[in-house]
Design a protein around this motif. Structure first.
Motif, PDB file in Angstrom:
ATOM      1  N   CYS A  29      -3.507   0.891   6.026  1.00 26.58           N
ATOM      2  CA  CYS A  29      -2.304   1.541   6.544  1.00 26.58           C
ATOM      3  C   CYS A  29      -1.459   0.501   7.285  1.00 26.58           C
ATOM      4  N   CYS A  31      -0.797   0.634  10.188  1.00 25.98           N
ATOM      5  CA  CYS A  31      -1.425   0.488  11.509  1.00 25.98           C
ATOM      6  C   CYS A  31      -2.733  -0.297  11.424  1.00 25.98           C
ATOM      7  N   GLN A  33      -5.528   0.729   9.783  1.00 29.19           N
ATOM      8  CA  GLN A  33      -6.646   1.615   9.421  1.00 29.19           C
ATOM      9  C   GLN A  33      -6.967   1.490   7.919  1.00 29.19           C
ATOM     10  N   CYS A  42      -3.034   9.172   7.266  1.00 29.80           N
ATOM     11  CA  CYS A  42      -3.848   8.201   8.001  1.00 29.80           C
ATOM     12  C   CYS A  42      -4.567   8.903   9.145  1.00 29.80           C
ATOM     13  N   CYS A  45      -3.143   7.004  12.642  1.00 30.85           N
ATOM     14  CA  CYS A  45      -1.763   7.096  13.147  1.00 30.85           C
ATOM     15  C   CYS A  45      -0.993   8.258  12.522  1.00 30.85           C
TER      16      CYS A  45
HETATM   17 ZN   LIG Z   1      -2.241   4.483  10.059  1.00 32.55          ZN
END
Ligand SMILES: [Zn+2]
Ligand SMILES: [Zn+2]
Ligand SMILES: [Zn+2]
Length: 388
Positions: A29, A31, A33, A42, A45
């Motif tokens: 992701c 972020c 992840q 996700c 986030c």
């Molecule tokens: Zn994420």
């Protein structure tokens, strides 16, 4: 084999740093992840996620200019996409469709002709399971470069799925393939039912994904073998498909598989008729390719594997002189090593074997034949094998 564990360890410790490989079944992701094939949001986030079937990647999404359209974090230049119209149905489809294309359904969902009767509450869960397996199938077919054409776009050569239950007269549907239409008895998505049938039929393995890979093998036989230059070679390897199918079926259910079938076939069912041998071998090819591809995505290197068994020699192949032969053989040997390890892992958990099959030399030759057919039709199978 030890190096596999070392690499797996480092992969878990420092994941995704170098960006996804071609084999990746794990993406990141925005972020950071880790994202897996089935995710639509996700977990860290809450970003919306979508799977882009070509080139085959899961990505986090940014809202685009118009409502319900999205840019891809993985490729902002790729244009605007919508999420599949089946996202908020029990199918929970996380695939993407280029904005303005396909009437809102993704390439996998467009293959559906009949979906289960959703007035029956159990069919919600069953349909979800069926679609997870079907998306896995379609993602792989696209990855191999094989044509995936919906019957609604081309009635003559397209593919379609009917997911059906007992009809109004109480008759059960038969799972199978005919002229590009794959019928699945929706009860196959009921784990208790499927396991009962598996035991009754004496099968070592029965899954939704296995059904789909088998049945789609019949479809691609029609597309890639019938009337092609492969037909003669097919008959030399698998036998003459003009033998009566009805008689073969009758004989199989009366007498069972011939003794010593394990020396020439991947399963007892494969002995029934050349078409079933082809479909069973095709399904195994897809199982092997997907599993090895996934292992490679987690950092396994087949070249560095230390085989603790006698590897198959080049002469085992259908065409030992083919320039891609050594690569294919390395792939097969990697698979046998990997399957052996995964079987031991399963046993250590008290589970049935991960891969309850043995591959004799004759089946390796058939698998090589399938590989050459798919490589020629799709142009991608060699790349998958070579990426080891
Ligand atoms: Zn994420
Ligand atoms: Zn879809
Ligand atoms: Zn079949």
């Amino acid at each position: 084999m030890y190096r596999f564990f070392e690499q797996l360890g480092s992969r878990i410790a420092a994941p995704f740093a170098s960006g996804p490989s071609r084999n990746s079944k794990v993406w990141a992701c925005r972020c950071g992840q880790a994202l897996f094939f089935r995710n639509s949001q996700c977990l860290a986030c809450s970003a919306a996620l979508g799977y882009q079937p070509v080139p085959g990647r899961l990505t986090s999404l940014q809202p685009a200019d118009s409502p319900e359209t999205w840019w891809l974090d993985a490729d902002p230049q790729a244009g605007a996409f919508v999420r599949c119209a089946n996202l908020d149905t029990p199918a929970a489809c996380n695939w993407l469709v280029p904005a303005g294309e396909g009437q809102g359904l993704c390439v996998a969902c467009r293959l559906n002709r009949t979906i289960p009767d959703l007035s029956l509450v159990e069919n919600h869960e069953h349909w979800r399971k069926v679609e997870i397996a079907k998306r896995r199938l379609v993602a792989q077919l696209l990855d191999l470069g094989l044509p995936v054409i919906a019957k609604r776009e081309d009635e003559a050569t397209g593919l379609a799925f009917d997911f059906v239950g007992t009809d109004l007269q109480g008759r059960n549907p038969t799972t199978g393939h005919a002229d590009g239409l794959i019928t699945l008895d929706i009860k196959e998505a009921d784990d208790a039912h499927r396991e009962r049938v598996r035991v009754q039929m004496g099968e070592p393995y029965r899954t939704l994904l296995g059904h789909f890979r088998h049945e789609v093998g019949h479809y691609y036989w029609d597309r890639l073998i019938a009337g092609s230059q492969w037909l003669g070679p097919f008959r030399r390897v698998f036998g003459d498909e003009r033998d009566s199918y009805a008689q073969a079926l009758e004989r199989h259910y009366q007498e069972g598989a011939p003794t010593h079938w394990q020396q020439g076939f991947v399963s007892a069912y494969a002995t029934m008729h050349p078409w079933e041998d082809w479909a069973e071998t095709w399904a195994h090819y897809l199982h092997m390719m997907d599993a090895v591809d996934t292992a490679l995505g987690f950092g396994m290197s087949a070249r560095e594997m230390e085989l603790d068994y006698q590897p198959f020699p080049l002469e085992t192949l259908y065409d030992p002189t083919h320039p891609g032969g050594p690569m294919f053989l390395a792939f097969v040997n990697a698979w046998i090593e990997l399957a052996g390890m995964l079987n031991e892992l399963s046993r250590s958990m008290g589970q049935p074997d991960f891969y309850p099959f043995v591959l004799p030399a004759a089946v390796i030759a058939k698998l090589h034949f399938v590989h050459l057919v798919i490589a020629q039709a799709g142009g991608r199978a060699e790349a998958v094998v070579q990426s080891q």
